[in-house]
Design a protein around this motif. Structure first.
Motif, mmCIF file in Angstrom:
data_model
loop_
_atom_site.group_PDB
_atom_site.id
_atom_site.type_symbol
_atom_site.label_atom_id
_atom_site.label_comp_id
_atom_site.label_asym_id
_atom_site.label_seq_id
_atom_site.Cartn_x
_atom_site.Cartn_y
_atom_site.Cartn_z
ATOM 1 N N ASN A 1 -94.466 34.267 11.349
ATOM 2 C CA ASN A 1 -95.750 33.629 11.642
ATOM 3 C C ASN A 1 -95.779 33.209 13.108
ATOM 4 O O ASN A 1 -95.441 32.070 13.442
ATOM 5 N N PRO A 2 -96.199 34.101 14.010
ATOM 6 C CA PRO A 2 -96.164 33.806 15.442
ATOM 7 C C PRO A 2 -96.959 32.562 15.840
ATOM 8 O O PRO A 2 -96.496 31.772 16.663
ATOM 9 N N ARG A 3 -98.159 32.376 15.255
ATOM 10 C CA ARG A 3 -98.976 31.227 15.654
ATOM 11 C C ARG A 3 -98.327 29.920 15.220
ATOM 12 O O ARG A 3 -98.265 28.960 16.008
ATOM 13 N N ALA B 1 -95.175 29.373 14.679
ATOM 14 C CA ALA B 1 -93.976 29.179 15.500
ATOM 15 C C ALA B 1 -94.340 28.668 16.885
ATOM 16 O O ALA B 1 -93.679 27.772 17.427
ATOM 17 N N THR B 2 -95.396 29.214 17.470
ATOM 18 C CA THR B 2 -95.836 28.781 18.797
ATOM 19 C C THR B 2 -96.281 27.326 18.780
ATOM 20 O O THR B 2 -95.935 26.539 19.675
ATOM 21 N N ASN B 3 -97.042 26.938 17.764
ATOM 22 C CA ASN B 3 -97.486 25.550 17.649
ATOM 23 C C ASN B 3 -96.311 24.604 17.419
ATOM 24 O O ASN B 3 -96.273 23.484 17.951
ATOM 25 N N PHE B 4 -95.339 25.058 16.640
ATOM 26 C CA PHE B 4 -94.150 24.253 16.374
ATOM 27 C C PHE B 4 -93.385 23.987 17.665
ATOM 28 O O PHE B 4 -92.986 22.846 17.954
ATOM 29 N N ILE B 5 -93.203 25.024 18.464
ATOM 30 C CA ILE B 5 -92.490 24.868 19.735
ATOM 31 C C ILE B 5 -93.277 23.964 20.676
ATOM 32 O O ILE B 5 -92.704 23.146 21.410
ATOM 33 N N GLY B 6 -94.606 24.086 20.649
ATOM 34 C CA GLY B 6 -95.441 23.233 21.496
ATOM 35 C C GLY B 6 -95.215 21.759 21.214
ATOM 36 O O GLY B 6 -95.104 20.939 22.139
ATOM 37 N N LYS B 7 -95.130 21.402 19.947
ATOM 38 C CA LYS B 7 -94.888 20.007 19.569
ATOM 39 C C LYS B 7 -93.501 19.551 20.032
ATOM 40 O O LYS B 7 -93.338 18.429 20.526
ATOM 41 N N MET B 8 -92.510 20.417 19.876
ATOM 42 C CA MET B 8 -91.155 20.068 20.294
ATOM 43 C C MET B 8 -91.072 19.889 21.809
ATOM 44 O O MET B 8 -90.397 18.969 22.294
ATOM 45 N N MET B 9 -91.767 20.736 22.554
ATOM 46 C CA MET B 9 -91.734 20.629 24.006
ATOM 47 C C MET B 9 -92.405 19.348 24.493
ATOM 48 O O MET B 9 -91.967 18.735 25.464
ATOM 49 N N LYS B 10 -93.483 18.938 23.813
ATOM 50 C CA LYS B 10 -94.142 17.680 24.197
ATOM 51 C C LYS B 10 -93.179 16.514 24.065
ATOM 52 O O LYS B 10 -93.122 15.625 24.924
ATOM 53 N N LYS B 11 -92.405 16.505 22.985
ATOM 54 C CA LYS B 11 -91.440 15.438 22.773
ATOM 55 C C LYS B 11 -90.362 15.468 23.854
ATOM 56 O O LYS B 11 -89.958 14.433 24.385
ATOM 57 N N MET B 12 -89.896 16.663 24.201
ATOM 58 C CA MET B 12 -88.822 16.779 25.174
ATOM 59 C C MET B 12 -89.292 16.346 26.561
ATOM 60 O O MET B 12 -88.591 15.610 27.260
ATOM 61 N N VAL B 13 -90.497 16.797 26.948
ATOM 62 C CA VAL B 13 -91.022 16.449 28.278
ATOM 63 C C VAL B 13 -91.273 14.944 28.363
ATOM 64 O O VAL B 13 -91.015 14.298 29.381
ATOM 65 N N THR B 14 -91.731 14.344 27.264
ATOM 66 C CA THR B 14 -91.971 12.908 27.235
ATOM 67 C C THR B 14 -90.681 12.134 27.454
ATOM 68 O O THR B 14 -90.668 11.067 28.087
#
Length: 269
Positions: free
Chosen positions: A250-252, A254-267
């Protein structure tokens, strides 16, 4: 291709995965031409290896400099007498910002090191590999090369280019003596952020990432095993393996999942 008695070029040999690849290849009785932009880190690698110039030779090189990259094979062959393989490991990440905010100069730098540096050295060494009894090209992509990471989009684009370059080389060379492997590491415990000129991660973020990251010696072990097994493709780390499956299903999502993880990491940076 078995490492023993082979001459193998390793880029980024002064630190991180590149240093671990070098140390483990030397233990397997390979000779290593170590490439790095810093002489002092190459010297440190050789000291850790405890070998002389007959086994390890450091070459200071900016891999994005095509003229110097073109000259490297003759330097390596002059020293070792032959060359049998390359592990294109050197790479940098971008600033943790979106494409809209990323300066074009930063974009060029990431593409020049990660993609063109890999391409320059591959083209420079390939004619020499084709006349060897057996040779191997290992190109290090990233899990960012098959799934998007917001804030690392240009880095991912460069690594996706490495992925397709390597797979194309495999198709072109499959009836020759040159084996080709593409590697997709996940999070690895290295100092790539600092080496990319982005400073040290904040202590909390660095500690959290270290807990999740695969140790560099284990990553190097997997990469060498993939080379010696002539694997087409190798995933390094459970995160890379999991995301590879998720993105295929499920590419979409997976992409949304990574987006949420990246927001947490950048924060947390």
């Amino acid at each position: 291709m078995q490492a023993s008695n082979k001459v193998i070029v390793v880029t980024g040999a002064g630190s991180g995965i590149g240093r671990e690849l070098t140390l483990q290849l030397l233990k397997k009785n390979a000779n290593v031409a170590g490439i790095d932009i810093h002489q002092n880190t190459l010297t440190e690698t050789q000291k850790l290896a405890g070998v002389g110039d007959d086994r390890f030779k450091g070459f200071v090189l900016d891999i994005s400099d095509k003229t110097k990259a073109d000259a490297l094979p003759n330097e390596v062959i002059t020293h070792f007498g032959s060359v049998d393989g390359i592990i294109n490991n050197a790479g940098i990440i971008q600033k943790f910002i979106h494409v809209n905010d990323l300066a074009i100069e930063d974009i060029y730098r990431v593409m020049n090191v990660n993609f063109f540096g890999t391409l320059y050295l591959t083209k420079a060494f390939l004619p020499h590999f084709l006349v060897r009894p057996e040779a191997h090209i290992v190109n290090i992509s990233s899990m960012g090369g098959f799934i998007p990471f917001p804030g690392q989009t240009i880095y991912g684009a460069a690594k996706a280019a490495v992925k397709l370059l390597t797979e194309g080389l495999y198709a072109e060379l499959k009836d020759t003596n040159v084996h080709v492997t593409v590697v997709h590491p996940g999070a690895i415990a290295t100092n790539i952020t600092e080496n990319s000129g982005l400073g040290k991660p904040q202590a909390d973020a660095n500690a959290q990432q270290s807990k999740m990251a695969l140790p560099a010696p284990r990553a190097a072990e997997i990469i060498i095993k993939a080379m010696e097994s002539n694997k087409y493709r190798a995933m390094v780390g459970k995160d890379a393996m999991m995301l590879d499956i998720l993105y295929r299903v499920n590419p979409r999502f997976a992409t949304n999942f990574i987006g949420k993880m990246m927001k947490k990491m950048v924060t947390n940076r």
